[in-house]
Design a protein around this motif. Sequence first.
Motif, PDB file in Angstrom:
ATOM      1  N   ALA A 125       0.825  -1.208   0.000  1.00 54.17           N
ATOM      2  CA  ALA A 125       0.000   0.000   0.000  1.00 54.17           C
ATOM      3  C   ALA A 125       0.862   1.263   0.000  1.00 54.17           C
ATOM      4  N   MET A 126       1.977   1.234   0.739  1.00 50.00           N
ATOM      5  CA  MET A 126       2.844   2.414   0.774  1.00 50.00           C
ATOM      6  C   MET A 126       3.637   2.551  -0.524  1.00 50.00           C
ATOM      7  N   GLU A 127       3.927   1.438  -1.181  1.00 46.01           N
ATOM      8  CA  GLU A 127       4.552   1.535  -2.503  1.00 46.01           C
ATOM      9  C   GLU A 127       3.611   2.249  -3.470  1.00 46.01           C
ATOM     10  N   ALA A 128       2.329   1.940  -3.395  1.00 40.17           N
ATOM     11  CA  ALA A 128       1.347   2.622  -4.239  1.00 40.17           C
ATOM     12  C   ALA A 128       1.227   4.095  -3.853  1.00 40.17           C
ATOM     13  N   PHE A 129       1.281   4.383  -2.552  1.00 40.32           N
ATOM     14  CA  PHE A 129       1.220   5.768  -2.075  1.00 40.32           C
ATOM     15  C   PHE A 129       2.362   6.589  -2.665  1.00 40.32           C
ATOM     16  N   PHE A 130       3.554   5.998  -2.697  1.00 47.44           N
ATOM     17  CA  PHE A 130       4.712   6.727  -3.199  1.00 47.44           C
ATOM     18  C   PHE A 130       4.784   6.750  -4.727  1.00 47.44           C
ATOM     19  N   GLN A 131       3.778   6.210  -5.397  1.00 48.06           N
ATOM     20  CA  GLN A 131       3.633   6.482  -6.815  1.00 48.06           C
ATOM     21  C   GLN A 131       3.002   7.862  -7.027  1.00 48.06           C
ATOM     22  N   ARG A 132       2.265   8.325  -6.013  1.00 51.52           N
ATOM     23  CA  ARG A 132       1.601   9.628  -6.107  1.00 51.52           C
ATOM     24  C   ARG A 132       2.422  10.746  -5.491  1.00 51.52           C
ATOM     25  N   TYR A 133       3.261  10.382  -4.514  1.00 53.92           N
ATOM     26  CA  TYR A 133       4.051  11.386  -3.800  1.00 53.92           C
ATOM     27  C   TYR A 133       5.521  10.983  -3.797  1.00 53.92           C
ATOM     28  N   ASP A 134       6.377  11.998  -3.737  1.00 61.51           N
ATOM     29  CA  ASP A 134       7.815  11.735  -3.647  1.00 61.51           C
ATOM     30  C   ASP A 134       8.249  11.507  -2.205  1.00 61.51           C
ATOM     31  N   LEU A 135       7.622  12.225  -1.278  1.00 60.60           N
ATOM     32  CA  LEU A 135       8.016  12.179   0.126  1.00 60.60           C
ATOM     33  C   LEU A 135       6.786  12.335   1.004  1.00 60.60           C
ATOM     34  N   LEU A 136       6.954  11.945   2.265  1.00 61.78           N
ATOM     35  CA  LEU A 136       5.910  12.109   3.274  1.00 61.78           C
ATOM     36  C   LEU A 136       6.518  12.771   4.502  1.00 61.78           C
ATOM     37  N   LEU A 137       5.810  13.774   5.044  1.00 62.88           N
ATOM     38  CA  LEU A 137       6.233  14.437   6.277  1.00 62.88           C
ATOM     39  C   LEU A 137       5.275  14.087   7.406  1.00 62.88           C
ATOM     40  N   THR A 138       5.823  13.737   8.564  1.00 62.08           N
ATOM     41  CA  THR A 138       5.032  13.564   9.782  1.00 62.08           C
ATOM     42  C   THR A 138       5.866  14.080  10.951  1.00 62.08           C
ATOM     43  N   PRO A 139       5.273  14.246  12.123  1.00 57.01           N
ATOM     44  CA  PRO A 139       6.109  14.420  13.316  1.00 57.01           C
ATOM     45  C   PRO A 139       6.935  13.148  13.531  1.00 57.01           C
ATOM     46  N   THR A 140       8.071  13.285  14.188  1.00 55.49           N
ATOM     47  CA  THR A 140       8.846  12.094  14.548  1.00 55.49           C
ATOM     48  C   THR A 140       8.223  11.381  15.732  1.00 55.49           C
ATOM     49  N   PHE A 141       7.764  12.152  16.708  1.00 58.16           N
ATOM     50  CA  PHE A 141       7.112  11.551  17.884  1.00 58.16           C
ATOM     51  C   PHE A 141       5.988  12.469  18.322  1.00 58.16           C
ATOM     52  N   HIS A 142       4.964  11.878  18.924  1.00 55.03           N
ATOM     53  CA  HIS A 142       3.756  12.640  19.221  1.00 55.03           C
ATOM     54  C   HIS A 142       3.830  13.459  20.499  1.00 55.03           C
ATOM     55  N   CYS A 143       4.827  13.167  21.363  1.00 55.70           N
ATOM     56  CA  CYS A 143       4.938  13.876  22.636  1.00 55.70           C
ATOM     57  C   CYS A 143       6.403  14.031  22.993  1.00 55.70           C
ATOM     58  N   GLY A 144       6.668  14.695  24.110  1.00 54.85           N
ATOM     59  CA  GLY A 144       8.035  14.873  24.569  1.00 54.85           C
ATOM     60  C   GLY A 144       8.528  13.673  25.357  1.00 54.85           C
ATOM     61  N   PRO A 145       9.798  13.706  25.784  1.00 56.69           N
ATOM     62  CA  PRO A 145      10.412  12.557  26.459  1.00 56.69           C
ATOM     63  C   PRO A 145       9.904  12.352  27.876  1.00 56.69           C
ATOM     64  N   PRO A 146       9.886  11.097  28.320  1.00 60.52           N
ATOM     65  CA  PRO A 146       9.480  10.792  29.694  1.00 60.52           C
ATOM     66  C   PRO A 146      10.625  11.014  30.673  1.00 60.52           C
ATOM     67  N   PRO A 147      10.315  11.011  31.961  1.00 62.65           N
ATOM     68  CA  PRO A 147      11.375  11.172  32.956  1.00 62.65           C
ATOM     69  C   PRO A 147      12.207   9.910  33.106  1.00 62.65           C
ATOM     70  N   VAL A 148      13.412  10.102  33.643  1.00 58.70           N
ATOM     71  CA  VAL A 148      14.280   8.990  34.033  1.00 58.70           C
ATOM     72  C   VAL A 148      14.032   8.727  35.511  1.00 58.70           C
TER      73      VAL A 148
END
Length: 476
Positions: free
Chosen positions: A370-393
Motif C-alpha cells: 500500500a505504501m509503494e502505491a502511495f509513493f507512486q503519487r508522492y515523492d516524500l511524506l512528512l510527519t512528526p517524529t514523535f507525538h509527545c516529549g520525552p518521559p522522565p528517568v
Amino acid sequence: MNDLVMLDASQLVAGFRQRTLSPVEVMCAVLDQVTKLDSVVNAFCAIDEEGAMSAASDAERRWMQGEPRGPLDGVPVSVKDLVAVAGFPTRHGSLTSSPQHEGEDALAVARLRRAGAIPFGKTTTSEFGNKIVTDCPLTGGTRNPWDTRLSPGGSSGGSAVAVALGMGPLSLATDGGGSIRIPACWSGVVGFKPTFSLVPAGKAASWTALSTLGPITRNVRDAALVLSVMTHEDIDRHSGIAGSSDSWADYCAGLDDGVAGLRIAYCAAPAGVRIEPAIEACVRQAASALEALGAHVVESDVTPLADYYGDGRMHSVQWSVYFAQRARHMEAAHRTLLDPDLKALADAGEQVNTATFADALLARHALTAAMEAFFQRYDLLLTPTFHCGPPPVPGLPARLRTAPALTAWCNQTGLPAASVPCGFAGGLPTGVQIIGRRGGDALVLRAARAYESARGAFPVPGATLERPADGMEAQP
C-alpha cells in the motif's frame, strides 16, 4: 563549551586538509568532553583512549604526508553497543552478555575505519535495543542533554546524546522501530534510518528482521557522508574518492539540489494518534518551509496508515516474538538477569500463536504494498517524529509501551526516514520526520538538507549539566 568539539565531520576534514586542525587535537578535545560530561548523562559504556589517540596520531601523519586514508580520516565516531567493534566487547546492554573483546569489526564499522574514521567508544543502549528509552541492568539510565531529569529516548540514546554534546560528531546506531529517529528527535540532532539492508547489518544487528544500521549526526551533510562510506565497498585509500565499484552511491552528490517541484504529502496527525499541539505546530512550520522552497505540499491522511493504526499489533506481535526467540536460547539463570521490560516482552511473545504471527507478517506485506502505491503519487511524506516529549528517568510510562506509532511502520515497510530538528515544544527539541520510497534515501536526505538550510543553525545544549538530586526526577 569548546567550539572545537561542535565542529561537524566535514569541517574537521577541511581543517585537517588545510592543516589548521589536528586529528590529535580533535581527539583530545572529544575525550576531554567525555570526561567532563559523561558522568552526568551516561552516554558511553566503553572508551578506548589509548587506541583512539594512537589512531589519531596515525591519521595526523597521513594528513601531513598528503595521503589521507579516506573521506573521514581522523574523525572520531562512536558506535552503539549492539554493533561489533574490534577491541571492544559487545555487551548489548545486558548482564547476560560476554565481556570478551571482539576480534573484528562489523562490516559497516570496518568501512568507516577504512575511510579513516576512528571508532573510539561504545554508546549505551536499552537491553538488546528493546525499548524507546535508554536504560538497562548493565549500564543504568542515560539522560537527556537538554534536561537531565528526562530520557533522551532510545534505544540509541547514548549515540544521540554523545553527538548532541560534542562527544564526537558521528555515531553509528541501529533502528528497529524508531531507535535512531526518536532519540535524535528528543536530543536535537539528525537521525537517519536507511532503506532496510542498505547498510550491511550482519546477523547480530539484524536478528529482529526489522532493524537497520544508520547514522546520528549534527547535520544532514554528515549523515549523507557517513551513509556513502558505509554503503561503498571500495574506497581508494589515498584519494578518498570512490573507486570503480558499481555499488558506489555518493549521497552527498545533489544534496543541495533543493525540493522545487517535489510532491510532498504532509500528515499532521495520522489516524488515532494525538500529536501534542506544540509539536504539531513545529512540524507544520517545517512543511510550510518546504512549500516556500518550491515543493508541492499536500495535506494527506495517508490512508494505508489508518489500517495500520486500526490493527495496532503488527509491530508489537513481531517484536515480542523475536525477543521471545532471543530469550528462548538463554540459560535459565541468564533469563533471571534480564531487564524486567525485556522479560515481559519475551513472555508476551511466547504467547503468540503461529496464526497470529503469520497474520502480522501478511499485514506487513499488505502495508508495504500500500505504501509503494502511495509513493507512486508522492515523492516524500512528512510527519512528526514523535507525538509527545520525552518521559522522565527512570522507567518507561505505560502510555509509551506500545510500538512507536509514527516511526515503527517505516521499519515494517523498510522505508528510509530522517528525523531533523524542527523547533522546541515545551522547551525541548522536537523533530520532523521525512520519509521516502524504498531506495529513495538520496531524495530523503536532499529534502532534509533543504529544510535544514532554510531553518538555519539549530541551538546546542547548554555548556553545563547537572544530574538531578535523588527524588528530584521530572514528573510525567
